[in-house]
Design a protein around this motif. Structure first.
Motif, mmCIF file in Angstrom:
data_model
loop_
_atom_site.group_PDB
_atom_site.id
_atom_site.type_symbol
_atom_site.label_atom_id
_atom_site.label_comp_id
_atom_site.label_asym_id
_atom_site.label_seq_id
_atom_site.Cartn_x
_atom_site.Cartn_y
_atom_site.Cartn_z
ATOM 1 N N ALA A 107 -0.847 9.538 3.118
ATOM 2 C CA ALA A 107 -1.417 9.765 4.447
ATOM 3 C C ALA A 107 -0.374 10.317 5.409
ATOM 4 N N VAL A 108 0.806 9.722 5.443
ATOM 5 C CA VAL A 108 1.831 10.171 6.383
ATOM 6 C C VAL A 108 2.354 11.553 5.995
ATOM 7 N N THR A 109 2.537 11.791 4.707
ATOM 8 C CA THR A 109 3.007 13.109 4.261
ATOM 9 C C THR A 109 2.001 14.187 4.639
ATOM 10 N N ALA A 110 0.708 13.902 4.434
ATOM 11 C CA ALA A 110 -0.330 14.881 4.797
ATOM 12 C C ALA A 110 -0.310 15.148 6.294
ATOM 13 N N LEU A 111 -0.148 14.109 7.102
ATOM 14 C CA LEU A 111 -0.097 14.279 8.557
ATOM 15 C C LEU A 111 1.084 15.158 8.959
ATOM 16 N N HIS A 132 0.848 -1.202 0.000
ATOM 17 C CA HIS A 132 0.000 0.000 0.000
ATOM 18 C C HIS A 132 0.879 1.246 0.000
ATOM 19 N N ALA A 133 1.880 1.262 -0.842
ATOM 20 C CA ALA A 133 2.882 2.331 -0.812
ATOM 21 C C ALA A 133 2.285 3.704 -1.083
ATOM 22 N N VAL A 134 1.412 3.819 -2.072
ATOM 23 C CA VAL A 134 0.875 5.135 -2.443
ATOM 24 C C VAL A 134 -0.008 5.713 -1.338
ATOM 25 N N PRO A 135 -1.048 4.999 -0.878
ATOM 26 C CA PRO A 135 -1.870 5.596 0.202
ATOM 27 C C PRO A 135 -1.082 5.832 1.487
ATOM 28 N N ALA A 136 -0.126 4.939 1.806
ATOM 29 C CA ALA A 136 0.671 5.138 3.014
ATOM 30 C C ALA A 136 1.505 6.403 2.905
ATOM 31 N N MET A 176 9.792 3.588 9.126
ATOM 32 C CA MET A 176 8.982 2.388 8.976
ATOM 33 C C MET A 176 7.857 2.530 7.952
ATOM 34 N N VAL A 177 7.564 3.764 7.509
ATOM 35 C CA VAL A 177 6.481 3.944 6.538
ATOM 36 C C VAL A 177 6.986 4.650 5.285
#
Length: 771
Positions: free
Chosen positions: A385-389, A378-382, A704-705
């Motif tokens: 999501a983390v970049t947006a956070l 799930h590389a793209v959604p991960a 880790m992400v």
């Protein structure tokens, strides 16, 4: 890791340890008094206009030292300006000050000059101030301020006498830092040891990082004591030494011991396991140390000795910690042998709860491997999501404001903070807000009068005073003091109520600087507003060079380590993203005061030097983890067939093998920095909280992400470099590592070694060929 050094350690581990004990004892004796030779200041640029003005004041007028402020509080209804008891008590204190050779003249009080009443008497007239300046600069003045406080503090004839001022701020910061250092050690060392017991599984193994950390701290204290003989060093460098010494010792020792245990578990004899460990994990530790040291060395570019001190401490602690880890850890492991796993606490705990011994797992069966595989799938959604956070967390960073530290860095219970806060609230004028102008080349008294009058016309200026007179709104209202002119150098004191660190105070300073200067004259501005502006300007002027130095050095080192130009760029981008989020949190807590500023006094700005210091340290530590991960990933990649699937497998295996190490190291490092967060000095609390968040965020969300997600998306391109750079790497990069293979132990028990110049088998998963 040098094969020759490894052979020496394997041959004579006891001799190595004996020599280390001797060196440590000498360093401990020499470095024990380090704190007594360090200073509490160093925040301003010594080449700035305000610093040059201070030097002129000192050399020409014997003024401009650190202030000491004595506050006299009478009972309700007493008028301090007219009461004879107040005059008697105040006059006695002034007489005590005048008998001291270290107190500069003039001493300001309402009894020496009644015209100073607006700045020295409170609105209700029950309190007054005596203000003096002290010789000795940042080195001696704080101690002298403490002496004066001991001399006059207390109650005299019903009048309470307390002492504050910048000189006492420095003294109390020194004392508080010493207490905080002991507190940080008392928090970090025992808690870290308990966590290490869980991580390593035994008391003996858990003691290894603590021993290496103590060696790093003691050795660096001795280095700082030596450097202080030749350069100004901030006392806060001791906090960094303690934190980084323990943190790096834990990082490096954990990596080495983990790899060593892997080699032993795979069936290698202990000397062979040591040799392989030092050629792989030892090499990673050495490379990581260079990366961290270069990040901290960039602080030496700044002119403020506060920041340069952390360059000295950072380079020193990285050097000592890495050498201790690379030399003492293998020697201890060899001497202890099987006893390194003695006092294993896991077995009695399992027996207590009737749990079975865990069976060895293939790396593909571990939860670390499975979690990385989930991120890869799930590389793209991960990544999104983390970049947006991180971007949301970093949003407050765009409101960052820098300022100069004042009394509010101390807890509100400190006398210097309490007194200055009372002055802000109860006095019609704040003498610390005044701006001092040093004008040279003004030989015409009329020209000086015109310039002084023009300064008094600037908005929200109460008055301007020079030897040409005291002016209010352009009109002369009183005669000036002849002491304000020496030859062709004159001092103009501009009185204002504006806070020197706020926007309106800085805007007023700009207006004062825009006032036309008499022909042929040169003016320099000093005071808190000018010092603050000059400090911030100096940081912004030097910051591009610091960032460029760190970025270029990091890129080159990671290129030499990996042979790729993509991975260094990825590391730079992800580190900046992580640190932006950390700084956003710092602005939200400590500048804007949310959640009570975590127990500190929010001033509307951050102490200018601390975010820069945090950036360099956090960047270096994040590269520390980057090197740990890439080193293991690259081993797997070089042992593969070079396909896209092999790239994903290398990422998963590399992260699975180092995930536990990185997570444990980050947890332990955060405990160390949390000890600093217990500091009562506000910017050191910010320093500890910020680095704790940075380390945890980097080890989880980034390593880790985002790292596996990015490497999944890049695929084989992770290892790409242009042809010329690839050929350059083949010539000068970190290529094959030769592992010295120990021979059998002889009858005497002394181990000999022989160098094996053959390259390691690339397909061997335990001892792969390392490029």
């Amino acid at each position: 890791m040098s094969a020759g050094l490894t052979r020496l350690i394997i041959r004579a581990p006891r001799a190595v340890l004996a020599g280390a004990v001797l060196v440590l004892a000498l360093a401990g004796l020499y470095g024990a008094t380090a704190a007594q030779h360090l200073l509490a200041g160093g925040y301003s640029d010594p080449n700035s206009g305000s610093a040059r003005a201070d030097r002129v004041l000192d050399e020409t007028f014997h003024r401009g030292g650190l202030q000491v402020v004595i506050k006299l509080d009478g009972p309700a209804g007493m008028n301090m300006a007219t009461d004879p008891i107040a005059r008697e008590v105040g006059g006695g204190i002034v007489d005590e000050l005048e008998r001291r050779d270290d107190v500069q003249r003039p001493i300001m009080s309402i009894w020496q000059d009644p015209n100073l009443a607006p700045g020295l008497v409170s609105r209700d007239s029950t309190s007054t101030l005596i203000v003096a300046t002290l010789d000795g600069g940042e080195e001696l003045a704080p101690e002298r301020a403490e002496q004066i406080a001991d001399l006059v503090s207390g109650e005299q004839q019903g009048i309470s006498v307390r002492v504050g001022g910048q000189g006492l701020v420095f003294s109390q910061v020194n004392a508080q830092t010493t207490k905080d250092l002991a507190k940080a050690e008392a928090i970090a060392i025992p808690i870290s040891f308990l966590v290490l017991i869980v991580v390593f599984g035994g008391l003996v193994a858990a003691a290894l990082p603590v021993v290496i950390g103590i060696v790093a701290i003691v050795g660096t204290f001795a280095l700082l004591r030596l450097i202080a003989e030749f350069a100004d060093v901030s006392i806060f460098a001791l906090n960094l030494t303690t934190a980084m010494g323990l943190a790096l010792a834990i990082d490096y020792t954990l990596l080495i011991v983990t790899r060593y245990r892997e080699e032993v578990a795979a069936g290698a004899r202990r000397p062979t396991a040591i040799a392989t460990t030092m050629a792989t994990a030892g090499r990673t530790v050495a490379f990581s140390a260079v990366t961290v040291a270069l990040s901290l060395a960039a602080l030496a570019i700044f002119p403020m000795y506060f920041l340069r001190s952390f360059a000295y401490a950072g380079i020193g602690v990285v050097l000592v910690a890495s050498l201790a880890a690379l030399i003492l850890t293998p020697a201890i492991l060899l001497v202890l042998g099987d006893r390194v796993d003695a006092l294993d606490v896991r077995r009695p705990v399992r027996r207590l709860f009737r749990r079975r011994e865990p069976t060895p797992q293939a790396i593909e069966e571990t939860r670390w491997y499975r979690s990385v595989q989930f991120v890869l799938r799930h590389a793209v959604p991960a990544a999104i999501a983390v970049t947006a956070l991180l971007l949301v967390l970093g949003a407050p960073f765009f409101g960052l404001r820098f300022g100069f530290p004042d009394d509010r860095v101390l807890p509100s219970s400190a006398s210097s903070h309490a007194i200055q806060q009372e002055i802000r609230e109860d006095y019609p004028q704040n003498l610390s807000s005044s701006v001092t102008v040093v004008a040279s080349g003004v030989s015409d008294r009329a020209a000086l009068a015109r310039y002084t009058g023009a300064l008094s016309k600037v908005a929200q200026v109460n008055s301007a005073m020079s030897s040409a007179g005291t002016f209010v709104d352009g009109r002369s209202v009183a005669l000036g003091s002849a002491d304000d002119t020496r030859g062709e150098v004159s001092v103009v004191t501009v009185s204002t109520d504006l806070e020197p660190m706020r926007d309106d105070g800085l805007a007023q300073l700009d207006q004062l600087r825009d006032v036309a200067v008499p022909e042929g004259a040169n003016v320099l501005f000093t005071g808190l507003a000018a010092t603050n502006a000059d400090t911030v300007d100096a940081i912004y002027d030097h910051l591009p060079w610091v960032l460029a130095t760190i970025a270029i050095a990091t890129f080159i080192l990671l290129f030499l380590f990996t042979g790729s130009v993509v991975l260094p760029l990825k590391a730079l981008v992800l580190n900046v993203l992580s640190l932006t989020a950390t700084f956003g949190a710092m602005v939200w807590f400590f500048q804007d005061g949310h959640l009570g500023g975590l127990g500190t006094t929010a001033t509307g700005y951050l102490v200018a030097t601390i975010p820069i210091l945090m950036f360099c340290i956090a960047f270096g530590l994040s590269m520390d983890y980057e090197v740990f991960l890439l080193g293991r990933i690259r081993e797997e990649w070089l042992a593969s067939d070079g396909s896209r699937a092999a790239s994903d497998h290398a990422v998963a295996v590399g992260l699975a093998r180092t995930g536990r190490v990185v997570t444990a190291a980050a947890l332990l490092m955060s405990i160390v920095f949390a000890g600093i967060a217990a500091s009562e000095v506000s910017f050191m609390r910010m320093f500890g909280v910020g680095l704790t968040l940075a380390v945890l965020m980097d080890a989880t969300l980034i390593r880790m992400v985002l790292v596996p997600a990015f490497m999944r998306l890049a695929g084989r391109a992770n290892w790409w470099a242009p042809g010329p750079l690839r050929r350059l790497h083949d010539r000068i990069g970190l290529s094959e590592s030769v592992v010295p293979q120990p021979s059998d132990t002889d009858a005497s028990g002394q181990m000999s070694t022989q160098e094996n110049s053959a390259q390691l088998d690339e397909t061997n998963p335990v001892t792969p060929r390392v490029r």
